[in-house]
Design an enzyme around this catalytic site. Sequence first.
Site: not given
Length: 252
Positions: A52-54
């Site tokens: 879960g990231t950017t």
Amino acid sequence: MTFIVQNKQLTLRSVNSLYIKMAAVSAMGFSQHLSSCNDLVPEWTSREVSTGTTIMAVEFDGGVVMGADSRTTTGAYIANRVTDKLTPIHDRIFCCRSGSAADTQAIADAVTYQLGFHSIELDEPPLVQTAANLFKDMCYRYREELMAGIIVAGWDKRRGGQVYTVPVGGMLSRQPVSVGGSGSTYIYGYVDSNYRTGMSKEECLRFTAGALSLAMERDGSSGGVVRLAVINEQGVERQVILGNQLPKFSTV
């Protein structure tokens, strides 16, 4: 004699029955113990490990800038705070990974393997578009089983710096700037208002670092450090911006 034998048989039956009852009670107690132990196990231990990231990539004249945060989560638990989500696929081709950590690692490994053989057959470095198509084919073929959002970026002598987006489901599109992951929803406005064509390498680095820092402030699944990579004809230049060195947006 008959009475004694019958008593012996009766005694053996009684002992067997007693053993059976004791085993049943023991098994019941053991199952209750397991149940109570399972109740004590945190819920996040059964969750899938997720990046879960950017993630982000920007084209500039002569190359690309890629960036990502470093947080990997398992539910609400931070499993790794210094993950490297910029994965090398070839000498001048990288990918950014979002979604299931296991799925994206498996896809990246498979594409790296295939692209290596492709490069050996051609006796020259592969094209960035070829790598993007390999990601697209795999993500589309296994779209029901895998959860993977990929940004493929790099440089080749035919088209220069390129950024390709392969979202969940296996679509493929080339974009001058691309963002992905759970934190991307917080920075679309920032990207739209600050991106402009013709930016230099230094401007793209500041732009990427600012966008990732803003997402990390707002998104609980993004955090850690910012990892950046500049890919051009000269090769790959890696940078790391630590948490206490990130640009600040919040005034609280």
